[in-house]
Motif scaffolding. Structure first.
Motif, PDB file in Angstrom:
ATOM      1  N   THR A 285       0.810  -1.220   0.000  1.00 15.75           N
ATOM      2  CA  THR A 285       0.000   0.000   0.000  1.00 15.75           C
ATOM      3  C   THR A 285       0.841   1.266   0.000  1.00 15.75           C
ATOM      4  OG1 THR A 285      -1.317  -1.309   1.512  1.00 15.75           O
ATOM      5  CG2 THR A 285      -2.095   0.870   1.012  1.00 15.75           C
ATOM      6  N   ARG A 410     -11.219   9.294   8.263  1.00 16.09           N
ATOM      7  CA  ARG A 410     -10.816   7.897   8.244  1.00 16.09           C
ATOM      8  C   ARG A 410      -9.659   7.621   9.180  1.00 16.09           C
ATOM      9  NH1 ARG A 410      -9.540   6.888   2.517  1.00 16.09           N
ATOM     10  NH2 ARG A 410     -11.236   8.059   1.671  1.00 16.09           N
ATOM     11  N   GLN A 413      -5.700   8.939  14.224  1.00 16.80           N
ATOM     12  CA  GLN A 413      -4.468   8.974  14.993  1.00 16.80           C
ATOM     13  C   GLN A 413      -3.310   9.225  14.064  1.00 16.80           C
ATOM     14  OE1 GLN A 413      -4.541   5.104  16.486  1.00 16.80           O
ATOM     15  NE2 GLN A 413      -5.854   5.591  18.209  1.00 16.80           N
ATOM     16  N   VAL A 423      -2.438  -4.808  17.620  1.00 15.61           N
ATOM     17  CA  VAL A 423      -2.788  -4.125  16.378  1.00 15.61           C
ATOM     18  C   VAL A 423      -1.871  -4.602  15.257  1.00 15.61           C
ATOM     19  CG1 VAL A 423      -2.863  -1.894  15.240  1.00 15.61           C
ATOM     20  CG2 VAL A 423      -3.698  -2.111  17.533  1.00 15.61           C
ATOM     21  N   CYS A 427      -3.755  -6.401  12.183  1.00 13.34           N
ATOM     22  CA  CYS A 427      -4.034  -5.488  11.075  1.00 13.34           C
ATOM     23  C   CYS A 427      -2.906  -5.370  10.066  1.00 13.34           C
ATOM     24  CB  CYS A 427      -4.314  -4.085  11.599  1.00 13.34           C
ATOM     25  SG  CYS A 427      -5.551  -4.042  12.840  1.00 13.34           S
ATOM     26  N   SER A 428      -1.812  -6.083  10.251  1.00 17.40           N
ATOM     27  CA  SER A 428      -0.688  -5.753   9.395  1.00 17.40           C
ATOM     28  C   SER A 428      -0.671  -6.522   8.090  1.00 17.40           C
ATOM     29  CB  SER A 428       0.617  -5.991  10.146  1.00 17.40           C
ATOM     30  OG  SER A 428       0.652  -7.336  10.559  1.00 17.40           O
ATOM     31  N   TRP A 429      -1.478  -7.566   7.959  1.00 19.37           N
ATOM     32  CA  TRP A 429      -1.394  -8.298   6.697  1.00 19.37           C
ATOM     33  C   TRP A 429      -2.085  -7.515   5.591  1.00 19.37           C
ATOM     34  CZ3 TRP A 429       1.679 -11.804   4.937  1.00 19.37           C
ATOM     35  CH2 TRP A 429       1.426 -12.309   3.670  1.00 19.37           C
ATOM     36  N   ASP A 430      -1.344  -7.249   4.512  1.00 18.14           N
ATOM     37  CA  ASP A 430      -1.889  -6.504   3.388  1.00 18.14           C
ATOM     38  C   ASP A 430      -2.406  -7.508   2.362  1.00 18.14           C
ATOM     39  OD1 ASP A 430      -2.503  -4.698   1.459  1.00 18.14           O
ATOM     40  OD2 ASP A 430      -0.527  -3.771   1.375  1.00 18.14           O
ATOM     41  N   ARG A 687       2.536   3.863   7.330  1.00 19.28           N
ATOM     42  CA  ARG A 687       1.139   4.027   7.701  1.00 19.28           C
ATOM     43  C   ARG A 687       0.424   4.777   6.590  1.00 19.28           C
ATOM     44  NH1 ARG A 687       0.125   3.994  13.196  1.00 19.28           N
ATOM     45  NH2 ARG A 687       1.721   2.841  14.297  1.00 19.28           N
ATOM     46  N   ALA A 688      -0.171   3.997   5.690  1.00 20.89           N
ATOM     47  CA  ALA A 688      -0.618   4.570   4.419  1.00 20.89           C
ATOM     48  C   ALA A 688      -1.713   5.602   4.601  1.00 20.89           C
ATOM     49  CB  ALA A 688      -1.101   3.461   3.500  1.00 20.89           C
ATOM     50  N   SER A 689      -2.722   5.275   5.412  1.00 20.20           N
ATOM     51  CA  SER A 689      -3.850   6.210   5.450  1.00 20.20           C
ATOM     52  C   SER A 689      -3.462   7.500   6.148  1.00 20.20           C
ATOM     53  CB  SER A 689      -5.037   5.572   6.132  1.00 20.20           C
ATOM     54  OG  SER A 689      -4.710   5.282   7.463  1.00 20.20           O
ATOM     55  N   GLN A 690      -2.605   7.391   7.186  1.00 21.53           N
ATOM     56  CA  GLN A 690      -2.201   8.632   7.851  1.00 21.53           C
ATOM     57  C   GLN A 690      -1.349   9.492   6.953  1.00 21.53           C
ATOM     58  OE1 GLN A 690      -0.245   7.194  11.262  1.00 21.53           O
ATOM     59  NE2 GLN A 690      -2.101   6.345  12.141  1.00 21.53           N
TER      60      GLN A 690
END
Lengths: 785, 144
Positions: A285, A410, A413, A423, A427-430, A687-690
């Protein structure tokens, strides 16, 4: 016991909602919706309180006997709806009973956990247990998701009874036929309840709610059929509603057919779908976010080009002005780079545009035209130019603020750097990574990260001595001082060079090229220097490292753009005659055009030398197996810089978005092949979304704001040049709108309401502020609701 | 890949993906009675819908929970977590965690996410952990 009492009191004080829920039906949707929302908002406090009290509770017990009966009987105390039968599969989701299935598969039969759980249950009073039973960890699971998942599992159970545990949370008990009958009847109730919860809502709401339920497709279709077939009633009101829904469905269908037929445009919007999929499959990502950002910028520029093309370029192209310098008819290579010569008298730059009001006839026949004034459609070039720029900026602003609000919603943090193991594991598997070697690399990354985090937690904080800390502080201060000094010296160098050229009053080709090359050179080399400083600093947290690097790069770009704006808007625009310039706006436009092109050339060179040759060098000479990593932050900031220049230059060179589009297009393919050949995925988590939020924020705030402020300043304060352009012979650009109003009043008195509207809306600052306020409130509500 | 009446078998699917969770994904979305993990067309649609862009966080976390629940008992206990970590870290020996590290990791995970201290992570606790990570929605996605 004192602990438990105090616990219940505290919870009661903090969350009054939860008390009442103990008595209510656990399956009532609206209450649980609120509960879930309030649980989400007050998630921290009750649960941390719980954890403290639980620890105290377990510590206070020295030993205890595992009581299997008690573990069977726990459903009693935890079921607020009072169904005492332990073998009932409904009403009690498994989320409460990890060890409530003693006779079938119990994977975790360690006496420790049973003992611990029974101990916990022993030590609480009934009141505490009642409160606990309505806590988020038990009741949130009971709200829509778990309830619907339970329902789904039961629906599946009853559709194929010897089904086994493939879909159910509870394993099927064979041979309990009585229970089966009961199950079927209660399952019908559940389905009815689901259907009724949707039936009360409108069509759109209901569909949205149905979509959010984690059921399989067949179940959803059945529930939809049951819920919405009942809408068609006999009353007039329901018939009206039916008409409305028919009309809506008809419009939606027409719209979809239109979309299918315009697949050319759609395929452009979905441009590069396959290359991006390949990139994400290989790199994940992080790298994908760069290319998505590039695509977003491409869409922005395309929109700008359409707006300016339709309203400014096209009308002027139809009515070309007389050329005043006829010997500049040939286009040479250097002129294409410099923007001078033939290009300076083309549609590209400001100087070409006239300040005439072209009058075209609506009927198309000239004798009739001259006789009848009301048939004349005036097209005022100055007003069109002015309004087009304003509207283009306004639309861009709206889109930017909207996308920023969406991405802020979205990812809330931003700077949390403490590694949270749970976490990381969950959550880390892409799931987008599909290539075998990339999957292997992804596994390796995750393994390394987990090992690092584990070693940190095992060994605890690094105990650094005072001397080490002082050393580290000195190194950091030195690094910061070096970076700031380099930025400052870069800006000063550009400023002095610009001043020297202005004083000499000569604007020869080489000098101008030199200035652009120096600016681009600083933009290219200084980030490498910042990377070196960051490597020396050796920060622990990758997030802080990335943010520091972004901040330094941003400071560099902002200072350089600031110096250039000063040069253009203050020095050159302030005294144009002083420098011997006939048309300073075209000059500024040419400078921007040149900057864009030379920046692009330098980027190509850097990609070739920096990435391709460096890879060969490191492989052959340094014998390193690892390829270099794609520096996402630096590349994104370069894109933002290019976009800032485009927005600045829109006023002075209306076709500049076209240049930027071509540049972005070529850049995409170049970067893609470079990344595929030369780079490999980074080891550090991205951290793609951040980061995407941060990039959109940087695009909006320093970048767009600088461009908008300079355009407003140009319109308001600066005198347009008198020899060229659509605003010649005006003191300020705003006057063009007044001219249009006068012209409209003369030729079309019927449209005078439009001029009144314009004067009361646009020229009244109060209206502008209130519309901005309304706009911000709309965004806020859209985000929250 | 076939008509709507055909079924996708597990062996066929493993050719298309090197995702370590592929078997669990097939198992979770499969509604076949043979429990062989084969997917009908509707199951395939369910799979794509859960992994799509427009699926909500709730749906994604629900299915993620079911995928990670290797023994299908409705909770993530130590065995599930161990298998999950092994899937994440891969097959090779130098990426696998040592038993000591594994034990430490699982106790840390349970300490952080197990709110009611029953030794397992249930769905709501899992959803609570997921809600702290904004990247989950973008990484729990399959693009066709």
């Amino acid at each position: 016991m004192e602990h438990s009492v105090s616990f219940s009191v505290n919870i009661c004080e903090m969350d009054p909602d939860y008390e009442n829920l103990g008595e209510d039906e656990p399956d009532e949707e609206p209450i649980f919706q609120d509960l879930r929302e309030s649980a989400a908002s007050t998630q921290r406090s009750p649960e941390t309180l719980q954890m403290d009290i639980f620890r105290e509770c377990t510590d206070s017990q020295s030993d205890g006997t595992p009581d299997t009966e008690q573990s069977d009987g726990t459903p009693d105390t935890e079921q607020p709806d009072g169904t005492p039968d332990t073998e009932q599969p409904d009403g009690t989701p498994d989320t409460e009973q990890p060890d409530g299935t003693p006779d079938t598969e119990q994977p975790d039969g360690t006496p420790d956990t049973e003992q611990r759980s029974s101990l916990q249950r022993h030590c609480w009073s009934a009141a505490t247990q009642k409160v606990l039973s309505s806590m988020p960890s038990r009741t949130v699971g009971k709200s829509s998701t778990a309830v619907t998942s339970q329902h789904s599992s039961q629906l599946h159970q009853n559709q194929a009874s010897p089904h086994g545990s493939a879909h159910s949370f509870r394993p099927v008990r064979d041979g309990l036929s009585k229970v089966d009958v009961k199950e079927i009847s209660t399952e019908e109730n559940k389905k009815e309840r689901l259907v009724s919860s949707i039936r009360g809502l409108s069509l759109g709401e209901g569909i949205r709610k149905l979509r959010a339920m984690p059921l399989s497709l067949t179940d959803k279709m059945e529930i939809r059929r049951l819920a919405f077939s009942g809408i068609a009633g006999n009353t007039l009101l329901s018939r009206n509603i039916q008409c409305y829904s028919h009309l809506r469905a008809y419009i939606l269908r027409m719209w979809r057919q239109c979309l299918f037929s315009c697949h050319i445009i759609l395929s452009f919007l979905q441009l590069w779908h396959l290359p991006m999929k390949r990139l994400s499959g290989r790199f994940g990502t992080g790298v994908l976010s760069y290319f998505l950002f590039l695509q977003t910028l491409l869409h922005f520029n395309f929109l700008l080009l359409i707006i300016t093309g339709l309203f400014v370029v096209f009308p002027q192209a139809i009515n070309p002005p007389p050329l005043y310098d006829s010997h500049l008819n040939n286009l040479t290579g250097l002129e294409l780079l410099m923007g001078t010569g033939y290009l300076s008298q083309s549609l590209m730059f400001y100087g070409y545009y006239t300040n005439t009001i072209t009058k075209t006839c609506s009927t198309g026949e000239s004798p009739v035209c001259k006789a009848d004034r009301s048939q004349i459609v005036p097209y005022s070039m100055p007003a069109a130019y002015f309004l087009t720029i304003v509207i283009a900026f306004f639309i861009t602003c709206i889109i930017l603020v909207y996308s920023m609000s969406r991405s802020f919603g979205r990812s809330l943090q931003v700077l949390k750097s403490k590694g949270n193991l749970a976490v990381q594991v969950f959550c880390s598997w892409d799931f987008k990574v599909s290539k075998k070697s990339s999957v292997r690399l992804h596994c390796e990354n995750i393994s390394n990260r987990l090992k690092e985090l584990l070693s940190e937690t095992i060994s605890g904080e690094d105990k650094k001595s005072c001397k080490q800390r002082l050393c580290r502080l000195i190194v950091r201060l030195l690094a910061w001082a070096a970076c700031l000094a380099s930025i400052f010296s870069g800006a000063i160098a550009v400023h002095h060079m610009s001043e020297a050229f202005i004083k000499r009053r000569s604007f020869s080709d080489t000098e101008l090229l030199l200035l652009s090359a120096v600016v681009s050179g600083f933009n290219l080399l200084l980030p490498g220097f910042f990377n070196l400083c960051a490597w020396l600093e050796k920060r622990d947290s990758p997030n802080v490292r990335i943010c520091v690097s972004i901040f330094r790069n941003l400071l560099l770009k902002v200072s350089i753009v600031g110096v250039l704006c000063y040069r253009w808007l203050w020095r050159i625009a302030g005294e144009p005659g002083h420098h011997g310039l006939k048309c300073w706006e075209s000059f500024v436009g040419q400078e921007l055009y040149r900057l864009l092109l030379i920046d692009f050339i330098f980027t190509v060179l850097y990609t070739f030398i920096g990435e391709f040759l460096w890879r060969l060098f490191s492989k052959r000479m340094l014998k390193r197996n690892r390829k270099p990593v794609f520096d996402i932050a630096r590349n994104v900031l370069e894109l933002i810089y290019g976009q800032t220049l485009t927005w600045l230059g829109l006023l002075f060179a209306p076709l500049l978005p076209a240049v930027q589009i071509i540049k972005l297009f070529v850049l995409f393919y170049m970067k893609k092949s470079s990344v595929m050949l030369n780079c490999q995925a980074s080891r550090k988590p991205w951290r793609a979304s951040q980061m995407s939020t941060l990039f959109i924020f940087i695009l909006c705030f320093p970048s767009f704001l600088v461009a908008a402020v300079s355009v407003i300043y140009t319109f308001w304060k600066i005198t347009p040049s008198s020899g060229c352009g659509p605003f010649r012979n005006l003191t300020t650009v705003f006057q063009s709108s007044k001219l249009l109003r006068q012209e409209l009043e003369i030729s079309h008195p019927a449209l005078s309401w439009l001029t009144w509207l314009y004067s009361s809306l646009v020229e009244n600052p109060l209206i502008l502020f209130s519309t901005t306020g309304v706009f911000l409130m709309v965004i806020y509500f859209h985000n929250q609701v | 890949m076939g008509t709507t009446a055909s079924k996708l078998g597990k062996d066929l699917l493993s050719e298309y993906q090197s995702n370590p969770f592929r078997e669990r994904i097939c198992h979770v979305f499969s509604t076949s009675e043979d429990k062989d993990g084969s997917l009908t067309f509707e199951d395939f649609l369910d799979l794509l819908s859960a992994f799509s862009d427009s699926a909500t966080l709730e749906i994604k976390s629900h299915y993620a929970f079911r995928i990670f629940d290797f023994d299908d008992d409705g909770t993530l206990d130590r065995g599930d977590l161990e298998k999950l970590v092994n899937c994440l870290t891969g097959e090779t020996d130098d990426t696998r965690l040592t038993p000591e590290e594994m034990r430490q990791l699982i106790s840390n995970i349970l300490e952080e996410s197990d709110i009611d201290k029953d030794g397992t992570v249930n769905l709501s606790e899992f959803q609570h952990v997921i809600s702290r990570s904004p990247d989950f929605v973008s990484s729990f996605k399959i693009v066709l």
